[in-house]
Design a protein around this motif. Sequence first.
Motif, PDB file in Angstrom:
ATOM      1  N   LYS A   1     -23.736  58.298  -2.254  1.00  6.46           N
ATOM      2  CA  LYS A   1     -24.289  58.496  -3.585  1.00  6.46           C
ATOM      3  C   LYS A   1     -23.292  58.956  -4.650  1.00  6.46           C
ATOM      4  N   THR A   2     -22.158  59.539  -4.224  1.00 12.86           N
ATOM      5  CA  THR A   2     -21.230  60.071  -5.219  1.00 12.86           C
ATOM      6  C   THR A   2     -19.795  59.683  -4.888  1.00 12.86           C
ATOM      7  N   PRO A   3     -18.897  59.696  -5.901  1.00 16.12           N
ATOM      8  CA  PRO A   3     -17.485  59.400  -5.631  1.00 16.12           C
ATOM      9  C   PRO A   3     -16.906  60.345  -4.580  1.00 16.12           C
ATOM     10  N   GLU A   4     -17.341  61.601  -4.564  1.00 15.66           N
ATOM     11  CA  GLU A   4     -16.818  62.554  -3.586  1.00 15.66           C
ATOM     12  C   GLU A   4     -17.074  62.058  -2.171  1.00 15.66           C
ATOM     13  N   GLU A   5     -18.285  61.548  -1.924  1.00 15.64           N
ATOM     14  CA  GLU A   5     -18.602  61.041  -0.581  1.00 15.64           C
ATOM     15  C   GLU A   5     -17.702  59.870  -0.224  1.00 15.64           C
ATOM     16  N   VAL A   6     -17.453  58.990  -1.204  1.00 17.01           N
ATOM     17  CA  VAL A   6     -16.618  57.821  -0.935  1.00 17.01           C
ATOM     18  C   VAL A   6     -15.183  58.253  -0.649  1.00 17.01           C
ATOM     19  N   TYR A   7     -14.633  59.110  -1.521  1.00 18.99           N
ATOM     20  CA  TYR A   7     -13.261  59.590  -1.297  1.00 18.99           C
ATOM     21  C   TYR A   7     -13.143  60.270   0.053  1.00 18.99           C
ATOM     22  N   ASN A   8     -14.133  61.054   0.371  1.00 20.93           N
ATOM     23  CA  ASN A   8     -14.128  61.780   1.631  1.00 20.93           C
ATOM     24  C   ASN A   8     -14.030  60.816   2.817  1.00 20.93           C
TER      25      ASN A   8
ATOM     26  N   GLY B   1     -16.921  49.538  -5.476  1.00 19.58           N
ATOM     27  CA  GLY B   1     -17.696  49.029  -4.349  1.00 19.58           C
ATOM     28  C   GLY B   1     -16.847  48.403  -3.261  1.00 19.58           C
ATOM     29  N   TYR B   2     -15.526  48.370  -3.457  1.00 15.41           N
ATOM     30  CA  TYR B   2     -14.685  47.708  -2.466  1.00 15.41           C
ATOM     31  C   TYR B   2     -14.686  48.482  -1.141  1.00 15.41           C
ATOM     32  N   TYR B   3     -15.003  49.763  -1.219  1.00 16.05           N
ATOM     33  CA  TYR B   3     -15.070  50.593  -0.014  1.00 16.05           C
ATOM     34  C   TYR B   3     -16.197  50.142   0.930  1.00 16.05           C
ATOM     35  N   SER B   4     -17.141  49.357   0.395  1.00 13.36           N
ATOM     36  CA  SER B   4     -18.353  49.031   1.154  1.00 13.36           C
ATOM     37  C   SER B   4     -18.071  48.456   2.531  1.00 13.36           C
TER      38      SER B   4
ATOM     39  N   THR C   1     -18.848  59.191 -14.703  1.00 14.49           N
ATOM     40  CA  THR C   1     -17.893  58.090 -14.717  1.00 14.49           C
ATOM     41  C   THR C   1     -18.620  56.810 -14.307  1.00 14.49           C
ATOM     42  N   HIS C   2     -17.886  55.677 -14.376  1.00  8.90           N
ATOM     43  CA  HIS C   2     -18.491  54.413 -13.964  1.00  8.90           C
ATOM     44  C   HIS C   2     -18.850  54.434 -12.478  1.00  8.90           C
ATOM     45  N   ALA C   3     -18.007  55.100 -11.682  1.00 10.93           N
ATOM     46  CA  ALA C   3     -18.294  55.186 -10.241  1.00 10.93           C
ATOM     47  C   ALA C   3     -19.621  55.911 -10.003  1.00 10.93           C
ATOM     48  N   HIS C   4     -19.879  56.962 -10.750  1.00  2.38           N
ATOM     49  CA  HIS C   4     -21.167  57.662 -10.614  1.00  2.38           C
ATOM     50  C   HIS C   4     -22.321  56.718 -10.923  1.00  2.38           C
ATOM     51  N   PHE C   5     -22.123  55.908 -11.988  1.00  7.77           N
ATOM     52  CA  PHE C   5     -23.139  54.953 -12.416  1.00  7.77           C
ATOM     53  C   PHE C   5     -23.420  53.930 -11.303  1.00  7.77           C
ATOM     54  N   VAL C   6     -22.348  53.425 -10.684  1.00 10.12           N
ATOM     55  CA  VAL C   6     -22.517  52.411  -9.640  1.00 10.12           C
ATOM     56  C   VAL C   6     -23.123  53.013  -8.377  1.00 10.12           C
TER      57      VAL C   6
END
Lengths: 724, 172
Positions: A332-339, A650-653, A320-325
């Motif tokens: 490194k992955t959407p899973e880490e961010v969601y977590n 990237g808003y999670y940053s 997905t685009h999130a993986h790309f970013v």
Amino acid sequence: MKRISIAIVCSILFFASCEETTKKEKSNTPVNSENPFFAKWDTPFGVPPFDKIKNEHYMPAFKKGMEENLAEIDAIVNNSEAPTFANTLEELERSGKLLTKVQRVFSNLTGSNTNPKLQELQRELSPMLSSHRDKITLNEGLFNRVETIWQARENLDLNSEQLKLLEYTRKRFVRSGALLNKEQKAKVTEINSKISELTTAFGQNLLAETNGFELILDKADLDGLSDGIIAAAAETATQKMNNAKTEEEKAKYKDKYVFTPHRSSMYPFLTESNRRDLREQLYKSYVQRGDNDNETDNKEIAAKIAKLRAERAKLMGYETHAHFVLEERMLKTPEEVYNLLMQLWKPALERAKVEVADMQAVVDAEGHDFKIAAWDWWQYSEKVRKAKYDLDEAALKPYLSLDNVLNGVFATTNKLWGITFTELFDIKTYHPDARVWEVKDKDGTHLGIFIGDYFTRSNKRGGAWMSSFKGQSNFDGKERPVVVNVCNFPAPVGDAPALLSFDNVTTLFHEFGHAMHGILSNVNYSSMSGTSGPRDFTEFPAQILEHWASEPEILKSFATHYKTGEVIPDELINKVLKASKFNQGFANTEYLAASLLDMDWHTINADEDLKDADAFEEASMSKIGLIGVIAPRYRSTYFAHIFAGGYAAGYYSYVHSAVLDSDGFEAFKETGDVFNPELAAKLRKHVYEKGSTEEAMELYKQFRGREPKIDALLKVRGLDGSSD
Amino acid sequence: MYAHSEDELIISEIEQGQLDMQDQQMTAEYEAALKRLRMRKLAAMPWQEKFFIFIKAGIQHIIPKGLDHILFVLGLFFSSLIFMSLLKQVTAFTLAHTITLALAALGFVEIPSSIVEPLIALSIVWIAVENCMFKKTNKWRPIVVFVFGLLLGLGFACVLSEYGLPNDYFSP
């Protein structure tokens, strides 16, 4: 008669002397001076010669800069020798000097000290620069050389920083599609141009929608508003009247008061106005921006952008685009961010529910018969704040003069790293409010120049930021940086010193943290120096410094009353600290909701069936159980960060950096010494000096000794159940 | 290049509205900033340098910047060369000048230079005209001179405050 003639002679003498001074001034101005961008700067410490740079110098310098840059690239590509790290990567690092020189000055001044001519140039230059960048990143010959070196990297005896430079450079080409076949490349180019059209349209629509609504009020509608707010609304009305073209339109604003959905106009109104019906009108106009089914509607555009991004990611081989970013981020992955986000979500939402109950109690006590709605939040949270967290900003300000706070931040960094600051007066800057300091290391060696430009003015953009006029590198001789902090603190009135609010103090420490990241940088290649790292990491060095600002011990060392010299009383400090936990349920909930919405938008598949943004957003928000009295910080149709700017996935940053800074400062607290020399040295060595020469997570672990945990953040924000 | 990226500038325009740049306001802001810069410079100087700066400024404010004052005093001389009359006039002028200069420098009175300066010009013309019209000095002359002296003191204070007089540099 005689007397008259003497008087005449005297006055002639007088006027003659005036004449002389004007003539002198004229001859002092050079008629057609040389373009300073083409000359070597012989200024102290390489600070740009601001007094010599004129509006008309930029365009020729940009044009020549781009030309030179392309010629340099050609020379690298056409080099008959086999590609090596030195003749390709290092030459690339050396290229574009003139362009960088002019670009740094230009982009800084268009933000901090602009004028109509610069704004015009900005519009003209933006497409020229992006096509210039494309010419380099899409240059196949150049990529082939880099790729050859990359394939042979293990036998080249490169050090870790060189390897990192190679990796970054190659990634930049690959992420622009260098590894794709011709057909795929054409497709990516097509998608890119579609996306860029759509994001521009998104921004324009949003601007039109924000400017399009106005709440025009009579004197009778101003119940509850304070004088300053009323004056500002009257000023807005006058401006609109002056800008109106027809008499009819002018009459509409005559003797009226105007509020708009710009945050600076809306928040004070929502906080102070006693007219619930008008609060509702203004609030709804804000949250409905881009969602009014008219020609400036953003629903379809947002959905289209997200789908095109997903399609591009798939073409490039990402899920997905999130993986790309995220590939380039600390997480490194959407899973880490969601977590991360979901760990914080529950405590934030629980806290927000408590805040709603607190406010409802005030509504009931006032004898009203309504349930708290979204447009009541600002008004009633303010009432709760006054009752529970009463902090009188006016009583606090006299302790926080700008000079005191600057001394505080200088002393803090001095205790941490032994660095010293000397104000310099003989260096010309772009504005008399921009002050200059030389920063020296413990042993007296020059580290860099720090420019502090703190007061708001009409030709400066809102907000606060750090930037640099000159980068740092140890390659081809030592180059030390020139960095700048720009803020928007209220300018002092008359001869009184400038007094700051505690928010301002935090901002000053924050930006100063970025500045330290620039100044302490100690790497070889400028492109990896200072604040160049991933977005979810670069806020860490800035945010961690904020913690020192609210340490009682440090506050007491700099916060003395500007008139009496009295040290800030403990009682006031306690109030400041308590107030920092106010309304955190709301702030975190709206922020996390927006971050999750951003992630949802950028983890969709290319073939996902979605028509417009509304249904998607609703599903996304009900999945996490967002309560109706809180809207996401940005709803999809006005989420400019992700649909017009570069914050997609990237808003999670912001919150990720906050986890790091709370956890990082906790390390100092654990030792019982907020200036623990050993930790301070580690922080400098592994974080502030390293730029992006190593993986961010590695840098953090070297400083902290382990991976970050969220516990400290929950405590700092009062989300651990400890606030009352 | 930006720790807060350029994207945020676009976002800032949407959130906060466009910059409202008005020439007059920008000039006023610039002037105020220039004054702050001078004050900071002054505060950072060692006392010897400060002393020298003020001596230099004092001379500059008489020649060439104080030509209006010189013209005024010349005007007094042109009217009569009788010692007693002159002494009275000059004393009245000095007294008045000192009073308003002190009042203005201490911040008790504040009158914009756009009002004071034209009045000063008028006072010089007045003295000149009076000199030409009347053979003998008017007995009200010292009082007239006193009033004009007040005015010229204000004018001097304007120049001084533009130069930047720090609050804490008054001799105790």
